[in-house]
Every structure is written in C-alpha cells, then in structure tokens.
Design a protein around this motif. Structure first.
Motif, short mmCIF file in Angstrom:
data_model
loop_
_atom_site.label_atom_id
_atom_site.label_comp_id
_atom_site.label_asym_id
_atom_site.label_seq_id
_atom_site.Cartn_x
_atom_site.Cartn_y
_atom_site.Cartn_z
N GLY A 126 97.48 -27.46 -17.00
CA GLY A 126 97.34 -26.03 -16.83
C GLY A 126 97.90 -25.54 -15.51
N VAL A 127 97.88 -24.22 -15.35
CA VAL A 127 98.43 -23.59 -14.14
C VAL A 127 97.65 -24.05 -12.91
CG1 VAL A 127 98.85 -21.42 -12.95
CG2 VAL A 127 99.27 -21.59 -15.42
N VAL A 128 96.30 -24.05 -13.00
CA VAL A 128 95.47 -24.44 -11.86
C VAL A 128 95.72 -25.89 -11.48
CG1 VAL A 128 93.11 -24.76 -11.03
CG2 VAL A 128 93.69 -22.74 -12.39
N MET A 186 98.05 -30.01 -7.92
CA MET A 186 98.92 -31.16 -7.66
C MET A 186 99.92 -30.84 -6.55
SD MET A 186 99.52 -34.27 -8.28
CE MET A 186 98.56 -34.55 -9.79
N LEU A 187 100.41 -29.61 -6.52
CA LEU A 187 101.34 -29.20 -5.47
C LEU A 187 100.65 -29.23 -4.11
CD1 LEU A 187 104.03 -28.05 -4.47
CD2 LEU A 187 103.16 -25.76 -5.05
N VAL A 188 99.43 -28.70 -4.04
CA VAL A 188 98.68 -28.70 -2.78
C VAL A 188 98.39 -30.13 -2.35
CG1 VAL A 188 96.56 -27.99 -1.61
CG2 VAL A 188 97.66 -26.45 -3.25
N SER A 228 86.67 -22.10 -2.39
CA SER A 228 86.93 -21.08 -3.42
C SER A 228 88.15 -20.23 -3.09
CB SER A 228 85.71 -20.17 -3.57
OG SER A 228 84.57 -20.92 -3.97
N ALA A 229 88.70 -20.39 -1.89
CA ALA A 229 89.87 -19.62 -1.49
C ALA A 229 91.08 -20.01 -2.34
CB ALA A 229 90.18 -19.85 0.00
N PRO A 230 92.03 -19.10 -2.52
CA PRO A 230 93.17 -19.34 -3.42
C PRO A 230 93.96 -20.62 -3.14
CG PRO A 230 93.08 -17.04 -2.78
CD PRO A 230 92.05 -17.73 -1.96
N VAL A 231 94.07 -21.00 -1.85
CA VAL A 231 94.88 -22.17 -1.52
C VAL A 231 94.17 -23.47 -1.90
CG1 VAL A 231 95.97 -23.48 0.35
CG2 VAL A 231 96.10 -20.97 0.33
N SER A 266 89.52 -28.20 -7.62
CA SER A 266 89.38 -28.29 -9.08
C SER A 266 90.04 -29.56 -9.62
CB SER A 266 90.02 -27.06 -9.74
OG SER A 266 89.99 -27.16 -11.14
N LEU A 267 91.21 -29.89 -9.09
CA LEU A 267 91.91 -31.10 -9.49
C LEU A 267 91.09 -32.35 -9.12
CD1 LEU A 267 94.49 -32.59 -10.51
CD2 LEU A 267 95.33 -32.44 -8.14
#
Length: 305
Positions: free
Chosen positions: A2-4, A9-11, A174-177, A183-184
């Motif tokens: 999914g998008v999240v 994974m990018l972070v 909970s911040a966007p970054v 979650s991952l």
C-alpha cells in the motif's frame, strides 16, 4: 504494497543510510560513555554486535530491554520460559550499566547476558548472524528500525511485551514523516502485549494489526526481588530505622540535579529538623559522587545533616 507501506519503506531506507553515515560518530560516543563510566569497562565490543559468550546449540529466545525497569519486567517471563521450556536457550540484552548490575544477580541459572548492540546495520547484522535467535521479545517501546527490519528479513518472530508509547512519542510517531515508518515496523510483529487498554488503542491508531494485540496487564506488577541474591533492606527494617521522621525522596536524578536537591534539603531541614532526604541517582556510579559531596558539606558545616 500500500501507499503507507511504500512511504514507510522509503523512510526506512533513509534511516538505514543515515545510520551507516553516523556509525563512526556513534562508536566515538560509546568510547566517551566508557570514559564517563556509563559503559562496561571491558565489554564495549558487545555494543557493536561482537559477542563475548559462546552461542549454545539449539533454539534461542532473545529478550531485549534497555534499563532496569524493562529488564526487571522481563524476568518473570524469562522464569516461566525456563520452567516450561528447559531446552530453550535464553539471551537477555540490556543497555545501561545500572540494569546490568542489578539484573545479572536476578536471572535464572543458564540465562545469558550481553549488552545490546547499537541500531546500526553492521552492529545489528553481526549480532543477529551470530546469535541467530528463533524469536525476539522486545520490552515496552524498543522500536529500532534496523533491528526490526533485519529480524523480519531473516524470518525471526517478533513480540513487543509490556508495550507502551508515551504521549510525546505518540504525537511524534503520528506525524506525517514518521507514521509510515512506525506503521511498517509494527506490521512486522506477531504479538503485541500492551500494558493498558489505552496503550492498546494507541498502537491500533499507529496501524498495528488488531489481531496481534493481546492485553495481559503490566508485567512490572509481578516483579519479585530475590532476597537471597540481592541484599535489600526489608520494609520493616526501614520503618524501624526511620521511625516517625519526615522523609523526602528525589528519584532518578541526573548529574548536577543533586545540587538543587541538597539546597532544598537544607531549607526543609530548618522546618523539619528530623527530615530524612533520600537521593536516588539515575546511574549508580553517580551515587558515589553525591555521597562524597555530602561528606564534604558536612565537614565544612555548610549543610544541616
């Protein structure tokens, strides 16, 4: 994916790259901590994933705790594992010296102890390759990305015991970054046991899979000190010593804060002549310095003791 999960994974890849870059600085920081007495004088290599013990053959369960509180919470679970699975090798890692000095005398016979590796790719991979645990029990809020992702790649089961997240951390995670990364990481666990219903809600809001969350209460309420291994003064003896005197405790203080506490003691002593002030430093070695400072103050007559 999914998008999240893709964002997570990018972070993580950014975190992993940064942890490679700062690895030399972290090693220098560890040596500085050793000089200050915050790391074990002869076991610093363990913090870089280099073992000082031989891994015994057979299945191995790794418990990871940071400091004294988390380590003591793990002991009841470790004892049950020893009781029901005597064939299972158990390894406990801690980070702080204060945890090691107390917990090492509370562990059941045969349980191994190492200092936990820092969360760099090299240290964590070396640790996991050598110990090759079948499952990992993390205590409270030890969500280290390299540890969790490397364990997941190797097929090692992950559990989070006495799971908690402070309000400050919850807002940060909970911040966007950071939210996609957290979650991952939580998606890699097979079991999360929060210490309260509210903590369970926090983990669900951070997108931990609901079916892996099982409430069992706070493990710290079942901690028992083994008086045969540690010389703890009993509550009754302490009551006899203190009598009906006023008692004030400053707990878990950091270096430099004792000056404030001793100043407060001096003021309170004028109002309560029988006052007993108990100072409990965060690090045991700090206690020796405080004791010497108190002795110096008494010699100079600059503090009422």
């Amino acid at each position: 994916m999914g998008v999240v999960a893709r964002k997570g994974m990018l972070v993580y890849k950014i975190y992993r790259a940064l942890s490679y870059v700062v690895s030399p600085l972290l090693q220098i920081h560890l040596r500085w901590r050793k000089i200050r007495g915050l790391e074990h004088p002869t076991r610093l290599p363990e913090r870089l994933g280099r073992p000082s013990l031989t891994r015994p053959p057979g299945p191995l369960l790794w418990f990871h705790a940071v400091s004294l509180g988390e380590g003591m919470a793990a002991i009841p679970v470790i004892k049950e594992c020893v009781k029901w699975r005597p064939d299972l090798n158990i390894l406990l890692t801690t980070t702080t010296m204060s945890a090691f000095e107390v917990i090492i005398n509370q562990l059941p016979t045969g349980v191994l102890h190492q200092f936990s590796p820092i969360d760099t790719p090299a240290a964590m991979d070396a640790f996991l390759d050598y110990w090759n645990p079948n499952a990992i029990m993390l205590l409270e809020s030890e969500l280290w990305p390299n540890l969790i992702m490397a364990s997941s790649r190797k097929g090692i089961l992950l559990a989070l015991l006495n799971a908690r997240v402070s309000m400050k951390s919850f807002k940060l995670w909970s911040a966007p970054v950071l939210f996609p990364l957290i979650s991952l990481l939580l998606s890699k666990f097979s079991l999360i046991i929060p210490l309260s219903s509210m903590q369970a809600i926090h983990f669900q809001l951070l997108q931990a899979p609901p079916f892996i969350i099982n409430f069992a209460g706070d493990l710290k309420y079942v901690v028992e000190y083994d008086a045969s291994k540690e010389q703890f003064r009993s509550i009754d003896d302490l009551k006899v010593q203190l009598g009906h005197r006023k008692v004030w405790m400053a707990s878990s203080i950091h270096r430099g804060e004792e000056e404030v506490m001793l100043g407060v003691h001096k003021v309170l002593k004028q109002v309560y002549p029988d006052l007993v002030t108990i100072i409990v430093p965060r690090y045991p070695q700090h206690g020796k310095d405080i004791a010497q400072e108190c002795r110096n103050c008494r010699k100079k007559g600059s503090m009422l003791l």
